[in-house]
Structure formats: C-alpha cells, structure tokens
Design a protein around this motif. Structure first.
Motif, PDB file in Angstrom:
ATOM      1  N   UNK A 125       0.778  -1.272  -0.133  1.00 28.27           N
ATOM      2  CA  UNK A 125      -0.038   0.279  -0.134  1.00 28.27           C
ATOM      3  C   UNK A 125       0.746   1.129   0.220  1.00 28.27           C
ATOM      4  N   UNK A 126       1.966   1.102   1.157  1.00 29.76           N
ATOM      5  CA  UNK A 126       2.714   2.368   0.967  1.00 29.76           C
ATOM      6  C   UNK A 126       3.556   2.606   0.061  1.00 29.76           C
ATOM      7  N   UNK A 127       4.121   1.711  -0.836  1.00 32.50           N
ATOM      8  CA  UNK A 127       4.977   2.170  -2.139  1.00 32.50           C
ATOM      9  C   UNK A 127       4.448   1.516  -3.400  1.00 32.50           C
ATOM     10  N   UNK A 128       3.049   1.532  -3.546  1.00 29.20           N
ATOM     11  CA  UNK A 128       2.324   1.488  -4.890  1.00 29.20           C
ATOM     12  C   UNK A 128       1.673   2.718  -4.748  1.00 29.20           C
ATOM     13  N   UNK A 129       0.448   3.658  -3.575  1.00 36.95           N
ATOM     14  CA  UNK A 129       0.187   4.294  -3.314  1.00 36.95           C
ATOM     15  C   UNK A 129       1.517   5.655  -3.799  1.00 36.95           C
ATOM     16  N   UNK A 130       2.583   5.824  -3.222  1.00 35.20           N
ATOM     17  CA  UNK A 130       2.396   7.151  -3.279  1.00 35.20           C
ATOM     18  C   UNK A 130       4.070   7.045  -4.492  1.00 35.20           C
ATOM     19  N   UNK A 131       3.294   7.104  -5.825  1.00 36.04           N
ATOM     20  CA  UNK A 131       4.446   7.298  -7.115  1.00 36.04           C
ATOM     21  C   UNK A 131       4.620   8.350  -7.091  1.00 36.04           C
ATOM     22  N   UNK A 132       5.708   8.595  -7.974  1.00 30.18           N
ATOM     23  CA  UNK A 132       6.409  10.297  -7.738  1.00 30.18           C
ATOM     24  C   UNK A 132       5.589  11.279  -8.942  1.00 30.18           C
ATOM     25  N   UNK A 133       5.144  12.014  -8.260  1.00 29.88           N
ATOM     26  CA  UNK A 133       3.882  12.794  -8.885  1.00 29.88           C
ATOM     27  C   UNK A 133       1.999  12.690  -9.230  1.00 29.88           C
ATOM     28  N   UNK A 134       2.157  11.699  -8.268  1.00 29.21           N
ATOM     29  CA  UNK A 134       1.296  11.109  -7.845  1.00 29.21           C
ATOM     30  C   UNK A 134       0.464  12.012  -6.566  1.00 29.21           C
ATOM     31  N   UNK A 135      -0.896  12.439  -6.816  1.00 29.85           N
ATOM     32  CA  UNK A 135      -1.268  13.406  -5.735  1.00 29.85           C
ATOM     33  C   UNK A 135      -2.370  13.196  -4.735  1.00 29.85           C
ATOM     34  N   UNK A 136      -3.213  11.659  -4.375  1.00 33.55           N
ATOM     35  CA  UNK A 136      -3.425  10.752  -3.821  1.00 33.55           C
ATOM     36  C   UNK A 136      -3.760   9.703  -4.186  1.00 33.55           C
ATOM     37  N   UNK A 137      -4.399   8.479  -3.549  1.00 38.09           N
ATOM     38  CA  UNK A 137      -4.293   7.120  -3.825  1.00 38.09           C
ATOM     39  C   UNK A 137      -5.964   6.783  -3.755  1.00 38.09           C
ATOM     40  N   UNK A 138      -6.662   5.592  -4.231  1.00 38.39           N
ATOM     41  CA  UNK A 138      -7.491   4.873  -4.030  1.00 38.39           C
ATOM     42  C   UNK A 138      -6.616   3.472  -4.212  1.00 38.39           C
ATOM     43  N   UNK A 139      -7.360   3.185  -2.489  1.00 36.08           N
ATOM     44  CA  UNK A 139      -7.040   1.165  -1.462  1.00 36.08           C
ATOM     45  C   UNK A 139      -8.175   0.902  -2.534  1.00 36.08           C
ATOM     46  N   UNK A 140      -8.403  -0.457  -3.403  1.00 33.06           N
ATOM     47  CA  UNK A 140      -9.110  -1.464  -3.264  1.00 33.06           C
ATOM     48  C   UNK A 140      -8.677  -3.067  -2.749  1.00 33.06           C
ATOM     49  N   UNK A 141     -10.097  -3.525  -2.504  1.00 32.17           N
ATOM     50  CA  UNK A 141      -9.552  -4.607  -1.469  1.00 32.17           C
ATOM     51  C   UNK A 141      -8.491  -4.774  -0.383  1.00 32.17           C
ATOM     52  N   UNK A 142      -8.331  -3.216   0.689  1.00 32.45           N
ATOM     53  CA  UNK A 142      -7.969  -3.437   1.831  1.00 32.45           C
ATOM     54  C   UNK A 142      -9.136  -4.179   2.517  1.00 32.45           C
ATOM     55  N   UNK A 143      -9.079  -5.727   2.855  1.00 26.71           N
ATOM     56  CA  UNK A 143      -9.759  -6.319   3.388  1.00 26.71           C
ATOM     57  C   UNK A 143     -10.251  -7.047   3.136  1.00 26.71           C
ATOM     58  N   UNK A 144     -11.378  -8.169   3.967  1.00 28.01           N
ATOM     59  CA  UNK A 144     -12.040  -9.473   3.704  1.00 28.01           C
ATOM     60  C   UNK A 144     -11.975 -10.016   1.921  1.00 28.01           C
ATOM     61  N   UNK A 145     -11.800 -10.802   1.043  1.00 22.25           N
ATOM     62  CA  UNK A 145     -12.120 -11.231  -0.392  1.00 22.25           C
ATOM     63  C   UNK A 145     -12.533 -12.710   0.400  1.00 22.25           C
ATOM     64  N   UNK A 146     -13.503 -12.956  -0.225  1.00 17.84           N
ATOM     65  CA  UNK A 146     -14.501 -14.613  -0.300  1.00 17.84           C
ATOM     66  C   UNK A 146     -14.521 -15.220  -1.965  1.00 17.84           C
ATOM     67  N   UNK A 147     -15.528 -16.225  -1.265  1.00 20.73           N
ATOM     68  CA  UNK A 147     -16.048 -16.065  -2.681  1.00 20.73           C
ATOM     69  C   UNK A 147     -16.154 -15.180  -3.854  1.00 20.73           C
ATOM     70  N   UNK A 148     -16.978 -14.951  -4.188  1.00 21.63           N
ATOM     71  CA  UNK A 148     -17.478 -13.525  -5.223  1.00 21.63           C
ATOM     72  C   UNK A 148     -15.821 -13.179  -5.719  1.00 21.63           C
TER      73      UNK A 148
END
Length: 387
Positions: free
Chosen positions: A148-171
């Motif tokens: 999360x820390x490395x991929x979110x804070x890339x050069x030039x990025x002003x923010x991040x959206x973190x997907x799948x930060x929690x449980x995944x299941x059968x879907x």
C-alpha cells in the motif's frame, strides 16, 4: 462536482492521443492503476493493440529494496506493462493537465495464492481461495501494508485509492466461472467467506469458539442452501443459519482484523506521502461484506481515511451511510459504470450523478475510460458537460 476516471497504463503508453482524449471528457483527475490483479482488457482505440492480457497480479512500476526484508513480495508485470509503465503514463496524463491518483489493488492476488498456498483464505470445507489472501496472517498483513505504501505514493501522484483492503471471499470473476448454479445470497456468501487457516482458527478461539466445531456448524448451516433453500436477507440470514452467538463471534474477529489492517495501511501511506496526499478506500458500508469493496464501519473509516469510493452499480443507496456521518471535508465518491457493454449507463450519467449528489456524494468516479467505446465516451463528455 469533481470527476475522475479509472485508466490503466496500457491505455496511455504508446497512444499519444490518449491523454488529450481523456482530458476532453471533462474530468479533472485520473485514477491510474499502479498495482493491479490479473485481467484481460480491451483497448479499443490503441494504435498498437486491441487486447491486453495481464497474466497475474503485478506492480506496474519498478520496486525498491524494501522488499528484501519481506517473505512475500509483489510480482513485476510482464510485457503488458514493462519498466515504469505507471510513471510513463502518469507523466503523459499530467502534461495533459490531469491530476493523477494511484489505483492500488491489495488483497486480491491469484499468483500469490498459487505460489504461497498457505497465505490463502480456507473455507469451512478446506477449499482454498488462491485469489484471496487471508488478511489475518502476519506475513500477509506486512506485505499488504508495505505494498500500500509503495504503490500508493508514486512520483507525481496527488493521492491514492486503495481497493480490496479487507476480506475477499468466494465472489471472484474467474476464467470460465461456474459458481453461479446455487443462489447462496448474502448469508451464504458470508459463510463461504469465513476463513479456517491456522491464524483465523486461533482468532476464533480468542472469541470463545472452537474452530473445529465452528467449521462443522458452518457446513451444517450451508446445507439447506445447497439443497435450494433461499436464506433470509442480510445479517439476519447469517444469524438464523449459524446462530446468533456464533455469528457475532465470527464477525467480531473479522471486523477487528479488517479494521486494524486498514488503520495500519493508511498510516503507512501517510508516513510515506507528502503533505496533502489524499487517501481513499474502495468500501461498502456493511462490515461483513467482502470483495473489491470490502465492508467497513462508515464512522470509523471516515476517521481514518480522507474518504471512500462507493460502488453504485446497483444504485446509489450505499452512499447514504457514509453521508450520514457528516464529517466535514470527507470525500464520498460515487463509482458509476460508463461502459455500456459491461452494464454501465453512460447515457444517464448526468442524472445518475445528480441523484448521487442528492444522497451525499461529493465526487464521482467513472469506470472506465480505457474500456469504453467511442460512443460511450461521447455520452460521458455530454453527461459531464450537463452537470
């Protein structure tokens, strides 16, 4: 009303017209994939290709030496996103006047599960879900927080959206998927998402449950569904099938596990990011829901992150629990599909966005400029102009 569209680096790199075409839609921001799961995607306007096959979950930039201290590490992309694909695309989009935010997929990684099977969620029958890392395991949590820390804070990025930060299941959309034959409903999906890896078994023990007895109870609770019985809707259905005390104990373990991971990951991103860096989570307001938009407690998550991106494919109703918190300055972004061939409705974008705003949305996200047809993009441009 600020609008951002999702795109992949391969939508941009090698197509010099792409950044200007996206800017002409009327969006101010692009949410650009920096770490993503396996996919097969159309690129309907690209001058060099029409199909991109991302064979496995990968980071779309060169990693640094932080991973030397981790047992689990992200995988580099193959020829679908070589080198610093994210950085190249981000620079082109920024030059077109667009604000770039990173799009980071976390606990969804089939290659990790295939190569490290012990990291996967294990259901009550002993079946592993290789696409779903168990977020309770210490090594997995450390990997997800670092990613999360490395991929979110890339050069030039002003923010991040973190997907799948929690449980995944059968879907999980899988190649030639054949899992829809029995309607499990909300309750059945929760029971099929319960993990019985050693870490989770210890976690249930801390809640006063015997893991072996719980697994038996889960299998017994699911049996009527396999026979065609339709479970009651919502959490009441889980309680009826599993029993109130068992259901409450499993949820206590899972909610706390997800909540502490989200807190730790957001804190790590903030520590790595410059001042003013925006951190949003893709989220569902029902804590026991799983998947790309994992369940969160709205009050808690808005005290941790700057806001949320909320799925609105089934309508904008999921926005309300977040809006009711009334936290000043919180971003509540309605995620609207604009690819008509994938169930989106670009023609009704203006009215859908207006309705989302009435229910508390402060921004909108458009899924997905790279996948949409030319006709869809015309409708998006007209819809945004009408807002």
């Amino acid at each position: 009303m600020k609008a951002s569209t999702f795109v992949y680096p391969w939508d941009i790199n090698g197509d010099p017209q792409a950044p200007g075409r996206i800017a002409a839609l009327g969006v101010r921001q692009v949410t650009l994939a920096a770490a993503y799961h396996s996919t097969r995607a159309l690129t309907p306007r690209h001058p060099r290709h029409r199909i991109v096959t991302a064979e496995h979950a990968a980071v779309l930039y060169p990693t640094d030496d932080r991973w030397q201290r981790h047992a689990l590490r992200p995988y580099p992309a193959g020829d679908w996103a070589p080198g610093d694909a994210f950085g190249e695309a981000a620079a082109a989009l920024t030059a077109a006047g667009l604000e770039v935010h990173t799009w980071v997929v976390l606990a969804h990684n089939s290659r990790l599960g295939a190569e490290h099977p012990d990291t996967s969620v294990v259901n009550a029958y002993g079946d592993r879900y290789p696409w779903a890392p168990c977020i309770a395991q210490p090594a997995t949590r450390a990997y997800l927080v670092e990613l999360a820390a490395e991929a979110a804070v890339r050069p030039g990025a002003r923010g991040t959206e973190l997907e799948s930060l929690g449980w995944y299941g059968l879907q999980h959309l899988h190649a030639h998927d054949k899992t829809g034959g029995v309607p499990l409903g909300d309750a059945g999906m929760y029971l099929m998402a319960l993990c019985f890896c050693p870490t989770c078994e210890e976690g249930y023990g801390a809640q006063g449950l015997d893991a072996d007895e719980l697994a038996v109870a889960v299998r017994a609770a699911l049996e009527p569904l396999w026979q065609g019985t339709v479970a009651d809707e919502g959490w009441a259905g889980v309680e009826k099938l599993l029993g109130e005390s068992n259901a409450a104990a499993t949820r206590a373990w899972r909610d706390e596990t997800a909540r502490t991971l989200q807190e730790t990951a957001v804190r790590a991103v903030r520590q790595a990011a410059p001042d003013g860096f925006q951190v949003l989570l893709h989220a569902d307001p029902v804590t026991y829901h799983v998947g790309a938009n994992p369940g969160v407690d709205p009050e808690h998550i808005l005290s941790v992150a700057d806001g949320v991106v909320v799925p609105c494919a089934g309508g904008p109703g999921l926005l309300t629990p977040f809006a009711e918190q009334g936290r000043a300055g919180a971003v509540i972004a309605a995620n609207l599909g604009v690819v008509s061939g994938m169930g989106g409705s670009p023609a009704t974008l203006a009215s859908d966005a207006a309705r989302a705003r009435e229910l508390g949305a402060t921004e909108i996200r458009l899924y997905h400029a790279g996948l949409a047809s030319d006709g869809d993009l015309v409708a998006v441009r007209e819809g945004l102009a009408a807002l």
